[in-house]
Every structure is written in C-alpha cells, then in structure tokens.
Enzyme design. Structure first.
Site, PDB file in Angstrom:
ATOM      1  CD  GLN A 238      -2.563  -1.130   2.704  1.00 21.53           C
ATOM      2  OE1 GLN A 238      -3.618  -0.543   2.877  1.00 21.53           O
ATOM      3  NE2 GLN A 238      -1.959  -1.773   3.692  1.00 21.53           N
ATOM      4  CG  ASN A 239       4.055   1.173   2.472  1.00 24.83           C
ATOM      5  OD1 ASN A 239       3.011   1.491   3.026  1.00 24.83           O
ATOM      6  ND2 ASN A 239       4.934   0.339   3.003  1.00 24.83           N
ATOM      7  CB  ILE A 240       3.303   5.910  -2.564  1.00 25.01           C
ATOM      8  CG1 ILE A 240       3.501   6.954  -1.452  1.00 25.01           C
ATOM      9  CG2 ILE A 240       1.821   5.572  -2.710  1.00 25.01           C
ATOM     10  CD1 ILE A 240       2.770   8.270  -1.727  1.00 25.01           C
TER      11      ILE A 240
ATOM     12  CG  HIS B 112      -2.968   2.387  -1.899  1.00 25.05           C
ATOM     13  ND1 HIS B 112      -3.025   2.339  -0.533  1.00 25.05           N
ATOM     14  CD2 HIS B 112      -4.070   1.752  -2.342  1.00 25.05           C
ATOM     15  CE1 HIS B 112      -4.124   1.691  -0.157  1.00 25.05           C
ATOM     16  NE2 HIS B 112      -4.772   1.315  -1.250  1.00 25.05           N
TER      17      HIS B 112
ATOM     18  N   GLY C  77       2.635  -4.393   9.123  1.00 19.50           N
ATOM     19  CA  GLY C  77       2.630  -2.942   9.353  1.00 19.50           C
ATOM     20  C   GLY C  77       1.480  -2.211   8.715  1.00 19.50           C
ATOM     21  CB  THR C  78      -1.376  -2.625   6.938  1.00 17.35           C
ATOM     22  OG1 THR C  78      -2.493  -1.853   6.470  1.00 17.35           O
ATOM     23  CG2 THR C  78      -1.748  -4.083   7.015  1.00 17.35           C
TER      24      THR C  78
ATOM     25  CB  ALA D 100       8.180  -4.670  10.430  1.00 22.08           C
TER      26      ALA D 100
HETATM   27  C1  BV8 Z   1     -11.721   2.235  -3.493  1.00 20.14           C
HETATM   28  C2  BV8 Z   1      -2.873   7.687  -0.762  1.00 20.14           C
HETATM   29  C3  BV8 Z   1     -13.404   1.667  -4.997  1.00 20.14           C
HETATM   30  C4  BV8 Z   1      -1.478   7.279  -1.010  1.00 20.14           C
HETATM   31  C5  BV8 Z   1      -4.355   6.299   0.512  1.00 20.14           C
HETATM   32  C6  BV8 Z   1     -15.419  -0.756   1.549  1.00 20.14           C
HETATM   33  C7  BV8 Z   1     -15.015  -1.346   0.365  1.00 20.14           C
HETATM   34  C8  BV8 Z   1     -14.322  -0.631  -0.597  1.00 20.14           C
HETATM   35  C9  BV8 Z   1     -14.010   0.724  -0.382  1.00 20.14           C
HETATM   36  C10 BV8 Z   1     -14.410   1.322   0.790  1.00 20.14           C
HETATM   37  C11 BV8 Z   1     -15.107   0.593   1.745  1.00 20.14           C
HETATM   38  N1  BV8 Z   1     -15.396   1.435   2.755  1.00 20.14           N
HETATM   39  C12 BV8 Z   1     -14.875   2.666   2.464  1.00 20.14           C
HETATM   40  C13 BV8 Z   1     -14.277   2.627   1.286  1.00 20.14           C
HETATM   41  C14 BV8 Z   1     -13.599   3.757   0.630  1.00 20.14           C
HETATM   42  C15 BV8 Z   1     -12.131   3.928   1.028  1.00 20.14           C
HETATM   43  C16 BV8 Z   1     -11.798   3.481   2.413  1.00 20.14           C
HETATM   44  O1  BV8 Z   1     -11.317   2.386   2.612  1.00 20.14           O
HETATM   45  N2  BV8 Z   1     -12.029   4.341   3.376  1.00 20.14           N
HETATM   46  C17 BV8 Z   1     -11.665   3.995   4.747  1.00 20.14           C
HETATM   47  C18 BV8 Z   1     -11.094   5.212   5.446  1.00 20.14           C
HETATM   48  C19 BV8 Z   1     -12.892   3.433   5.429  1.00 20.14           C
HETATM   49  N3  BV8 Z   1     -11.291   3.225   0.077  1.00 20.14           N
HETATM   50  C20 BV8 Z   1     -10.971   3.814  -1.091  1.00 20.14           C
HETATM   51  O2  BV8 Z   1     -11.423   4.879  -1.448  1.00 20.14           O
HETATM   52  C21 BV8 Z   1     -10.042   3.051  -2.017  1.00 20.14           C
HETATM   53  N4  BV8 Z   1     -10.643   2.983  -3.308  1.00 20.14           N
HETATM   54  O3  BV8 Z   1     -12.236   1.566  -2.661  1.00 20.14           O
HETATM   55  O4  BV8 Z   1     -12.179   2.327  -4.756  1.00 20.14           O
HETATM   56  C22 BV8 Z   1     -13.864   2.092  -6.312  1.00 20.14           C
HETATM   57  C23 BV8 Z   1     -14.772   1.289  -6.953  1.00 20.14           C
HETATM   58  C24 BV8 Z   1     -15.216   1.667  -8.186  1.00 20.14           C
HETATM   59  C25 BV8 Z   1     -14.753   2.849  -8.756  1.00 20.14           C
HETATM   60  C26 BV8 Z   1     -13.844   3.647  -8.109  1.00 20.14           C
HETATM   61  C27 BV8 Z   1     -13.396   3.270  -6.859  1.00 20.14           C
HETATM   62  C28 BV8 Z   1      -8.705   3.776  -2.191  1.00 20.14           C
HETATM   63  C29 BV8 Z   1      -7.869   3.655  -0.967  1.00 20.14           C
HETATM   64  C30 BV8 Z   1      -6.489   4.282  -1.179  1.00 20.14           C
HETATM   65  C31 BV8 Z   1      -6.450   5.558  -0.470  1.00 20.14           C
HETATM   66  N5  BV8 Z   1      -5.102   6.139  -0.534  1.00 20.14           N
HETATM   67  N6  BV8 Z   1      -3.287   7.089   0.493  1.00 20.14           N
HETATM   68  C32 BV8 Z   1      -0.570   7.990  -0.035  1.00 20.14           C
HETATM   69  O5  BV8 Z   1      -0.707   9.217   0.129  1.00 20.14           O
HETATM   70  O6  BV8 Z   1       0.294   7.304   0.518  1.00 20.14           O
HETATM   71  S1  BV8 Z   1      -4.747   5.510   1.951  1.00 20.14           S
HETATM   72  C33 BV8 Z   1      -3.467   5.437   3.056  1.00 20.14           C
HETATM   73  O7  BV8 Z   1      -3.877   4.482   4.061  1.00 20.14           O
HETATM   74  C34 BV8 Z   1      -2.181   4.881   2.486  1.00 20.14           C
HETATM   75  O8  BV8 Z   1      -2.284   4.491   1.138  1.00 20.14           O
HETATM   76  C35 BV8 Z   1      -1.948   3.642   3.317  1.00 20.14           C
HETATM   77  O9  BV8 Z   1      -1.347   2.691   2.553  1.00 20.14           O
HETATM   78  C36 BV8 Z   1      -3.325   3.264   3.710  1.00 20.14           C
HETATM   79  C37 BV8 Z   1      -3.385   2.298   4.871  1.00 20.14           C
HETATM   80  O10 BV8 Z   1      -2.610   2.833   5.932  1.00 20.14           O
HETATM   81  P1  BV8 Z   1      -1.457   1.889   6.566  1.00 20.14           P
HETATM   82  O11 BV8 Z   1      -0.461   1.619   5.504  1.00 20.14           O
HETATM   83  O12 BV8 Z   1      -2.111   0.735   7.223  1.00 20.14           O
HETATM   84  O13 BV8 Z   1      -0.790   2.875   7.609  1.00 20.14           O
HETATM   85  P2  BV8 Z   1      -1.384   3.294   9.041  1.00 20.14           P
HETATM   86  O14 BV8 Z   1      -0.634   4.502   9.475  1.00 20.14           O
HETATM   87  O15 BV8 Z   1      -2.877   3.335   8.972  1.00 20.14           O
HETATM   88  O16 BV8 Z   1      -1.003   2.060   9.997  1.00 20.14           O
HETATM   89  C38 BV8 Z   1       0.355   1.751  10.244  1.00 20.14           C
HETATM   90  C39 BV8 Z   1       0.375   0.430  11.004  1.00 20.14           C
HETATM   91  O17 BV8 Z   1       1.727   0.014  11.188  1.00 20.14           O
HETATM   92  C40 BV8 Z   1      -0.246   0.493  12.397  1.00 20.14           C
HETATM   93  O18 BV8 Z   1      -1.099  -0.620  12.589  1.00 20.14           O
HETATM   94  C41 BV8 Z   1       0.963   0.418  13.346  1.00 20.14           C
HETATM   95  O19 BV8 Z   1       0.650  -0.270  14.539  1.00 20.14           O
HETATM   96  C42 BV8 Z   1       1.941  -0.380  12.521  1.00 20.14           C
HETATM   97  N7  BV8 Z   1       3.356  -0.115  12.799  1.00 20.14           N
HETATM   98  C43 BV8 Z   1       3.951   1.091  13.023  1.00 20.14           C
HETATM   99  N8  BV8 Z   1       5.293   0.919  13.180  1.00 20.14           N
HETATM  100  C44 BV8 Z   1       5.535  -0.418  13.021  1.00 20.14           C
HETATM  101  C45 BV8 Z   1       4.310  -1.079  12.798  1.00 20.14           C
HETATM  102  N9  BV8 Z   1       4.223  -2.410  12.615  1.00 20.14           N
HETATM  103  C46 BV8 Z   1       5.365  -3.114  12.664  1.00 20.14           C
HETATM  104  N10 BV8 Z   1       6.583  -2.563  12.883  1.00 20.14           N
HETATM  105  C47 BV8 Z   1       6.706  -1.221  13.068  1.00 20.14           C
HETATM  106  N11 BV8 Z   1       7.925  -0.685  13.277  1.00 20.14           N
END
Ligand code: BV8
Length: 243
Positions: free
Chosen positions: A91-93, A109, A176-177, A220
């Site tokens: 999911q990372n860019i 993504h 890490g997601t 990780a």
């Molecule tokens: C789409 C841009 C459909 C890039 C991002 C149900 C079904 C389908 C869709 C939806 C649905 N409900 C809602 C939706 C819509 C939406 C969505 O999911 N909304 C959420 C908020 C509810 N989804 C979308 O819009 C997606 N598109 O569904 O299209 C469609 C169908 C027909 C026609 C058109 C469209 C698009 C989603 C992409 C959005 N873009 N970002 C950028 O700027 O980077 S999202 C953003 O969050 C990033 O891309 C990232 O990858 C993503 C997830 O975040 P994580 O990577 O998990 O990062 P986070 O900080 O959240 O968590 C980090 C984790 O790591 C934590 O758990 C932490 O504990 C852990 N951690 C930290 N340090 C460590 C560690 N673990 C291990 N070791 C460590 N050291």
C-alpha cells in the site's frame, strides 16, 4: 512447505526507515485532512496544497537518510530464495521494497516517484517536484502532472492480479498495516476464504486483527527476518519449532 505466498505491507514496514505512518501518533493524518490531500476533490480544490504534501514526502524519501530496513531486506531475501511463488502487494508509495531488491512487487496505491498525465494516464518518472511547470510530454497542450497515487474514491491498481494471487495463496502475511483502508483491509478475508494461513506482523492489534490466525507482535525490522527464516527452513508458522 508453502507454495504460494502473498505479503501485504503498509506504512508500518517503512516506519523504522524513518518514514511517518498515517494513523500512529505523529502520523501524517495528524497534520493533514485526508479530504484535502488524498482525494481527487481536494486536488481539484487546491492542487498546490496536494503538491506540497507529496513533494515534501518525495524530498524526504530521496534525502539520502531514508534506506530500506531489515524487514524490506528480509522480504527481498525471501523472493531470492523461496522456491514457490511470492507476490508483495504494498500500500506504500515509497520505493524501499525496490531498493531492498524486491521485484515481485505491486504498488496498489501508486508510487511517489512517478507523475501521471491526467488526460492520457501515462506515467513519468518524477525528475522535478510537482508544480505548474512539471507537465506531461504526451499531450498538446501539455498537462500538469498529478501524483501517480491512488486517492480515496479512486480504484486501486492491479486488482485483477491481486484477486488472482489471493485466490491461490496458501500463506497470507500482513505487515505494518492498520487494516482500516479498503479494499486492502479485506484481503485477509479472501485469503481465509481460500484456506490460506493468515499471519499478521504489527506493533499492536489493529482493526482486523481478529481475522488473522497468527499475530506476531513487535517491530517489523525484528520479526520479519525471523519469519522469513522460518519459511525458508520449510517450517509451518505457529508450530512448536517455528516463530
Ligand atoms: C476504493 C494515498 C473503490 C497514497 C491512501 C469498503 C469497500 C471498498 C471501499 C471502501 C469501503 N469502505 C470505504 C471505502 C472507501 C475507502 C476506504 O477504505 N475508506 C476507509 C477510510 C474506510 N477506500 C478507497 O477509497 C479506495 N478505493 O475503494 O475504490 C472504487 C470502486 C469503483 C470505482 C472507483 C473506486 C482507495 C484507498 C487508497 C487511499 N489512498 N493514500 C498515499 O498518500 O500514501 S490511503 C493510506 O492508508 C495509504 O495508502 C496507506 O497505505 C493506507 C493504509 O494505511 P497503513 O499503511 O495501514 O498505515 P497506518 O498509518 O494506517 O497504519 C500503520 C500500522 O503500522 C499500524 O497498525 C501500526 O501499529 C503499525 N506499525 C507502526 N510501526 C511499526 C508497525 N508495525 C510493525 N513494525 C513497526 N515498526
């Protein structure tokens, strides 16, 4: 032992390389409203704000201080030595998986190091920061390049390949997601449905943790190398002899 492995990575795998995650403390979403910087509407409203958001991340990534960590390197080692099939869906860019040596990789993504023509959808390696003067070479008049990034409401990339891999894998590992963004957060359900073993590596128990059969709690950079060694030794994850 395992024949087909799918790995899903999120921002947490790059945290130990110094890149901010989204939803942790001090995460990117603490400073920016998602609707302003990660939606097409936000870009329409204020392209310069979105360009600043991605330009600053691009400059940090290429500052020379951000390098792949042990987790990225372990996944590249898995790709080099595993005799079965492996696909890393990130999911990372950022480009840390590539810089660690991974090639069987799908950026669902998008990629920070590329710009995209809004008209032709042709992508270009980013040589200069995003801005009014950074335009495509495929159109007349030239179009302002947008980040080659999937925003909320946009279709993630490679979904057909992803579904095919999930339908056939016998091991699914999420690293890490937070499991808050779909459709990536639902991949574990597909893996479970097709009988795969599902493993999660995270610092804590995120949103979808109850869907995973095994949890490895910790960093990780420490856990993924051990996990890869377990797999390459032909051991089953969760058995006495393994991690
Ligand atoms: C789409 C841009 C459909 C890039 C991002 C149900 C079904 C389908 C869709 C939806 C649905 N409900 C809602 C939706 C819509 C939406 C969505 O999911 N909304 C959420 C908020 C509810 N989804 C979308 O819009 C997606 N598109 O569904 O299209 C469609 C169908 C027909 C026609 C058109 C469209 C698009 C989603 C992409 C959005 N873009 N970002 C950028 O700027 O980077 S999202 C953003 O969050 C990033 O891309 C990232 O990858 C993503 C997830 O975040 P994580 O990577 O998990 O990062 P986070 O900080 O959240 O968590 C980090 C984790 O790591 C934590 O758990 C932490 O504990 C852990 N951690 C930290 N340090 C460590 C560690 N673990 C291990 N070791 C460590 N050291």
């Amino acid at each position: 032992m395992y024949q087909q492995i799918v790995v899903l990575t999120g921002a947490g795998i790059s945290a130990e390389s110094g890149l901010r995650t989204f939803r942790d403390q001090d995460g990117l979403w603490e400073e920016h409203h998602i609707e302003d910087v990660a939606t097409p509407e936000g870009y329409e409203r204020d392209a310069e704000l979105v360009e600043r958001f991605y330009n600053s991340r691009w400059q940090q990534l290429h500052s020379g201080t951000v390098v792949p960590n042990a987790a990225h390197l372990a996944l590249a080692k898995l790709e080099a030595e595993f005799t079965g099939q492996l696909l890393i869906i990130t999911q990372n860019i950022d480009d840390l998986h590539e810089r660690a040596g991974s090639r069987r990789l799908l950026h669902m993504h998008g990629e920070l190091s590329k710009g995209r023509c809004p008209r032709s959808r042709q992508t270009f390696i980013l040589r200069d920061p995003f801005g009014a003067s950074n335009c495509c070479t495929c159109c007349i008049p030239a179009q302002r390049l947008r980040p080659h990034v999937v925003w909320f409401g946009e279709m993630p990339l490679g979904m057909d390949s992803i579904h095919d891999a999930l339908d056939n894998c016998d091991l699914f590992i999420a690293i890490g997601t937070s499991g808050t963004v779909y459709p990536a957060a639902g991949f574990v359900d597909a893996a479970n449905h097709h009988g795969a073993q599902t493993v999660e590596v995270n610092m804590m128990a995120p949103d979808r943790h109850c869907q995973f059969q095994y949890h490895l709690t910790g960093k990780a950079g420490e856990l993924v190398p051990k996990l890869v060694d377990t797999i390459l030794a032909g051991q089953v994850i969760g058995s006495e002899s393994s991690l």
